[in-house]
Design an enzyme around this catalytic site. Structure first.
Site, PDB file in Angstrom:
ATOM      1  NE  ARG A 117      -3.498  -2.321   2.790  1.00  0.00           N
ATOM      2  CZ  ARG A 117      -3.164  -3.496   3.356  1.00  0.00           C
ATOM      3  NH1 ARG A 117      -1.946  -3.663   3.849  1.00  0.00           N
ATOM      4  NH2 ARG A 117      -4.045  -4.473   3.430  1.00  0.00           N
ATOM      5  CG  HIS A 159      -5.585  -8.907   0.911  1.00  0.00           C
ATOM      6  ND1 HIS A 159      -5.720  -9.326  -0.398  1.00  0.00           N
ATOM      7  CD2 HIS A 159      -5.532  -7.549   0.867  1.00  0.00           C
ATOM      8  CE1 HIS A 159      -5.757  -8.276  -1.195  1.00  0.00           C
ATOM      9  NE2 HIS A 159      -5.644  -7.194  -0.453  1.00  0.00           N
ATOM     10  NE  ARG A 161      -3.107  -3.518  -1.554  1.00  0.00           N
ATOM     11  CZ  ARG A 161      -2.511  -4.291  -0.662  1.00  0.00           C
ATOM     12  NH1 ARG A 161      -1.189  -4.364  -0.642  1.00  0.00           N
ATOM     13  NH2 ARG A 161      -3.216  -5.000   0.210  1.00  0.00           N
ATOM     14  CE1 TYR A 187      -6.100  -7.078  -7.073  1.00  0.00           C
ATOM     15  CE2 TYR A 187      -5.978  -8.316  -5.027  1.00  0.00           C
ATOM     16  CZ  TYR A 187      -5.988  -7.109  -5.704  1.00  0.00           C
ATOM     17  OH  TYR A 187      -5.897  -5.939  -4.996  1.00  0.00           O
ATOM     18  CG  HIS A 214      -5.458   0.518  -3.791  1.00  0.00           C
ATOM     19  ND1 HIS A 214      -4.774   0.327  -2.607  1.00  0.00           N
ATOM     20  CD2 HIS A 214      -6.453  -0.404  -3.796  1.00  0.00           C
ATOM     21  CE1 HIS A 214      -5.339  -0.651  -1.914  1.00  0.00           C
ATOM     22  NE2 HIS A 214      -6.351  -1.118  -2.621  1.00  0.00           N
ATOM     23  CE  LYS A 220      -6.285  -1.323   5.052  1.00  0.00           C
ATOM     24  NZ  LYS A 220      -7.574  -1.600   4.359  1.00  0.00           N
TER      25      LYS A 220
END
Length: 322
Positions: A173, A294, A271, A303, A268, A197
């Site tokens: 990110r 993730h 990414r 994806y 993004h 995150k």
């Protein structure tokens, strides 16, 4: 509480005519502190959830519910229905419903309410749209253009080359990239230590072209911009401070727009492009999930849809009997 008025409006509440009742105001502040200190959420997520809860509690006040125990399922449904009728997108409604459930769940677990009013709250699922991605040829053109611009050794051009190479090579990110410190680089093993995150750490491999761009930036570009306030930041802004995420986004948009035929993507989008290239190259879904950081494999699953859609488009364009 005055500082929270603007975000509360952004979450769909009308201008406040009077402050929240003390019990509701106190609950909102304590919930925000819980998110920030105990859940370890990003600052952006904390702001969004806090604003959504402020709007919910304002709606409850307007309904005459001045005590936390009276913010029940009827209030939650009324709040969401009002926003749905005003044209809120499904994804926005889904996020606000999630914020409401997080709030009522916290209130119940902490003993502030007798039950969890949001446990039965349903919300529309946001429609998942397939992200736009750079094809391999476009990606090569963008990266080659960035390398050519950096040949003169101009510090910002070297930084921008390293920035776009790293984003595409690693799929991290943009906030993770801007937060990198020099101690996070393991050049010998070609790894980045990334804090994502929820303050979760992961190691991400870096390809040789990206590492080359990074080495040239660190050797030539960074020393030309570094000041006392630079600290250990890997990427720097024009004045020597840590590179701002918004500046990084502008750089990526500018670099992609300079290449004819390349889609207008932000960080993004790079990414997404990295994840798609990995899957098309034979990487398994679990590995891509780990690289991207993730929490759920469901997030990575999109994806595979991107790859299938691109395969179908190629088939329809190339096969005589498509």
């Amino acid at each position: 509480m005055a500082a929270s008025t603007a975000p509360a409006r952004a979450a769909g509440s009308a201008d406040r005519e009077e402050p929240l009742p003390p019990e509701l105001a106190r609950a909102r502040v304590e919930f925000t502190e819980f998110l920030r200190l105990e859940r370890g959420l990003s600052a952006h997520t904390v702001r969004a959830y806090s604003a959504d809860v402020a709007a919910l509690l304002e709606h409850a006040r307007r309904m005459g519910r001045t005590e936390l125990d009276r913010v029940d399922l009827a209030v939650l449904r009324s709040w969401l229905a009002r926003q749905r009728s005003s044209g809120c997108a499904r994804a926005t409604l889904a996020r606000r419903a999630a914020a409401a459930r997080a709030f009522t769940g916290w209130a119940a677990r902490s003993g502030r309410t007798d039950g969890d009013a949001g446990a039965l709250l349903a919300s529309p699922r946001g429609r998942r749209t397939l992200p736009s991605v750079l094809g391999k040829d476009d990606a090569r053109s963008v990266l080659e253009a960035a390398a050519q611009a950096a040949e003169g050794g101009e510090p910002l051009a070297l930084r921008d080359w390293a920035l776009v190479e790293l984003l595409y090579a690693t799929g991290i990110r943009v906030s993770e990239l801007c937060a990198l410190d020099t101690a996070d680089l393991d050049r010998g093993r070609r790894l980045l230590r990334v804090v994502g995150k929820g303050d979760k750490e992961r190691s991400v491999p870096v390809g040789l072209p990206a590492l080359d761009a990074l080495e040239q930036w660190l050797a030539v570009g960074r020393p030309a911009l570094a000041v006392a306030a630079s600290g250990d930041a890997v990427l720097l802004g024009r004045r020597g401070g840590r590179l701002d995420v918004r500046t990084a986004r502008r750089v990526v948009h500018r670099m992609l727009l300079a290449v004819p035929g390349a889609p207008d993507l932000g960080p993004h989008g790079l990414r997404h492009s990295a994840a798609t290239a990995l899957l098309e190259g034979g990487a398994d879904l679990r590995s891509v999930q780990e690289l991207l950081g993730h929490a759920s494999l469901d997030t990575t699953q999109i994806y595979t849809h991107v790859s299938v859609e691109r395969l179908k488009a190629t088939y329809e364009r190339a096969h005589p009997r498509a």
